[in-house]
Motif scaffolding. Structure first.
Motif, PDB file in Angstrom:
ATOM      1  N   GLU A 105      63.761   4.151  -3.853  1.00 40.89           N
ATOM      2  CA  GLU A 105      62.709   3.746  -2.921  1.00 40.89           C
ATOM      3  C   GLU A 105      62.093   2.408  -3.325  1.00 40.89           C
ATOM      4  OE1 GLU A 105      61.954   5.198   0.006  1.00 40.89           O
ATOM      5  OE2 GLU A 105      63.670   6.479  -0.474  1.00 40.89           O
ATOM      6  N   GLY A 106      61.953   2.176  -4.626  1.00 45.26           N
ATOM      7  CA  GLY A 106      61.372   0.925  -5.108  1.00 45.26           C
ATOM      8  C   GLY A 106      62.191  -0.283  -4.702  1.00 45.26           C
ATOM      9  N   LEU A 107      63.504  -0.182  -4.804  1.00 40.02           N
ATOM     10  CA  LEU A 107      64.373  -1.298  -4.433  1.00 40.02           C
ATOM     11  C   LEU A 107      64.424  -1.465  -2.922  1.00 40.02           C
ATOM     12  CD1 LEU A 107      66.274  -3.470  -5.610  1.00 40.02           C
ATOM     13  CD2 LEU A 107      68.162  -1.888  -5.223  1.00 40.02           C
ATOM     14  N   VAL A 108      64.614  -0.367  -2.214  1.00 38.07           N
ATOM     15  CA  VAL A 108      64.723  -0.410  -0.753  1.00 38.07           C
ATOM     16  C   VAL A 108      63.442  -0.951  -0.110  1.00 38.07           C
ATOM     17  CG1 VAL A 108      64.968   1.010   1.327  1.00 38.07           C
ATOM     18  CG2 VAL A 108      66.446   1.427  -0.639  1.00 38.07           C
ATOM     19  N   ASN A 109      62.278  -0.632  -0.697  1.00 34.44           N
ATOM     20  CA  ASN A 109      60.994  -1.043  -0.121  1.00 34.44           C
ATOM     21  C   ASN A 109      60.407  -2.303  -0.744  1.00 34.44           C
ATOM     22  OD1 ASN A 109      60.836   1.144   1.740  1.00 34.44           O
ATOM     23  ND2 ASN A 109      60.238   2.499   0.077  1.00 34.44           N
ATOM     24  N   ASN A 110      61.250  -3.104  -1.404  1.00 33.44           N
ATOM     25  CA  ASN A 110      60.847  -4.408  -1.952  1.00 33.44           C
ATOM     26  C   ASN A 110      59.810  -4.342  -3.063  1.00 33.44           C
ATOM     27  OD1 ASN A 110      62.519  -5.806  -0.105  1.00 33.44           O
ATOM     28  ND2 ASN A 110      60.930  -5.717   1.454  1.00 33.44           N
ATOM     29  N   LYS A 111      59.672  -3.203  -3.710  1.00 35.31           N
ATOM     30  CA  LYS A 111      58.757  -3.096  -4.838  1.00 35.31           C
ATOM     31  C   LYS A 111      59.458  -3.420  -6.153  1.00 35.31           C
ATOM     32  CE  LYS A 111      55.756   0.300  -2.593  1.00 35.31           C
ATOM     33  NZ  LYS A 111      55.229   1.689  -2.617  1.00 35.31           N
ATOM     34  N   LEU A 112      60.779  -3.436  -6.127  1.00 34.72           N
ATOM     35  CA  LEU A 112      61.607  -3.805  -7.269  1.00 34.72           C
ATOM     36  C   LEU A 112      62.638  -4.823  -6.806  1.00 34.72           C
ATOM     37  CD1 LEU A 112      62.249  -0.195  -8.661  1.00 34.72           C
ATOM     38  CD2 LEU A 112      60.716  -1.906  -9.660  1.00 34.72           C
ATOM     39  N   ASP A 113      63.067  -5.689  -7.728  1.00 35.09           N
ATOM     40  CA  ASP A 113      64.049  -6.718  -7.378  1.00 35.09           C
ATOM     41  C   ASP A 113      65.454  -6.405  -7.874  1.00 35.09           C
ATOM     42  OD1 ASP A 113      62.099  -8.567  -6.175  1.00 35.09           O
ATOM     43  OD2 ASP A 113      61.308  -8.691  -8.216  1.00 35.09           O
TER      44      ASP A 113
END
Length: 283
Positions: A71-79
């Motif tokens: 979810e972090g990657l998909v929602n732009n919270k992780l790169d």
């Protein structure tokens, strides 16, 4: 009035500068397949190296579970995220194909899982029938998906043929559960098993491997497909440049349990996706 305007402009300039600075942080995470302190320890030299190569601050952002990394990657919270093969497939499906694996360790071309036990009556997969068993995380490639896949291929359904199954949450926790007698046997990735052995953290006279799976593609570093191409190339080049003959490269590669990093592609994980579908684990 001029003073007020100047003051407002100053605030706006500061706000813009703060926003720009915030955007200059490259956020990296990893599936929590080991203890949080171990993940931080492994990442620290790599983070410093990437800061040099990217010319920006690199921050490790721990996540609570495998789903949070997706979810972090998909929602732009992780790169960028260190995914297992199955977690990459989940991220690909969840994002509609909008994530891309950049590099993997050479070892990840033919990764393996090991089945371990302290029970002298367990010597082959068929002996697990009627026993208690521990997987790692439910979303783990090497700690759940592929062990389950090979069990099913051997006509052993963990859900009906075993007395009880549990999910330890991490590879090292699986070893602890087996060594402590909480379960009769368990499965984990071969890399963590070998690391624990080398560190003397497992008694090889008590805990032993009784089955090793065939090889399969596993871990990779993944980014979103919309990442700036220049940034993607910088990242890829940085990983490919790591050299075990260089002191900095040697430290990073050893911590990552890698001989070297090599390019990878989505097609490499198609067999993982098929295995997940066959095991009924891909939602």
């Amino acid at each position: 009035m001029k003073t007020i305007i100047r003051f407002s402009l100053a605030i706006a300039t500061l706000a813009f500068a703060s926003l720009t600075q915030a955007q200059q942080v490259f956020r990296v995470s990893a599936i929590p397949d080991e203890a949080p302190t171990e993940l931080q320890r492994k990442f620290k030299p790599l983070g410093s190296y990437l800061e040099q190569k990217l010319g920006m601050k690199v921050e490790f952002v721990p996540v609570t579970d495998y789903a949070a990394s997706v979810e972090g990657l998909v929602n732009n919270k992780l790169d960028m995220v260190w995914f297992g093969g199955f977690t990459f497939v989940q991220a690909k499906v969840r994002s509609g194909g909008k994530v891309v694996p950049l590099v993997q360790r050479e070892e990840d071309e033919k990764f393996k899982s090991v089945f371990i036990t302290t029970n002298k009556s367990i010597n082959k997969l068929d002996d697990l029938k009627g026993k208690t068993f521990a997987f790692g995380s439910e979303s783990s490639t090497s700690g759940h998906l592929m062990p389950r896949f090979y069990l099913l291929s051997a006509n052993i359904n963990p859900d009906t043929d075993m007395k009880r199954i549990a999910f330890s949450g991490a590879h090292d926790a699986t070893v602890a559960a087996v060594a402590g007698g909480k379960v009769d046997a368990g499965a984990l990735n071969i890399s963590v098993w070998e690391k624990l052995l080398s560190q003397g953290k497992v008694d090889s006279n008590a805990v032993r491997v009784f089955y090793t799976t065939p090889g399969y593609y596993d871990y990779n570093w993944t980014v979103r497909a919309d990442m700036n191409p220049a940034m993607r190339k910088k990242l890829t080049d940085a990983f490919l440049a790591l050299d075990k003959n260089d002191p900095q490269g040697k430290e990073i590669l050893e911590l990552q349990r890698a001989t070297r990093f090599i390019p990878t592609k989505p097609e490499n994980y198609e067999s993982i996706e098929r295995a997940a579908q066959q095991a009924g684990l891909l939602k």
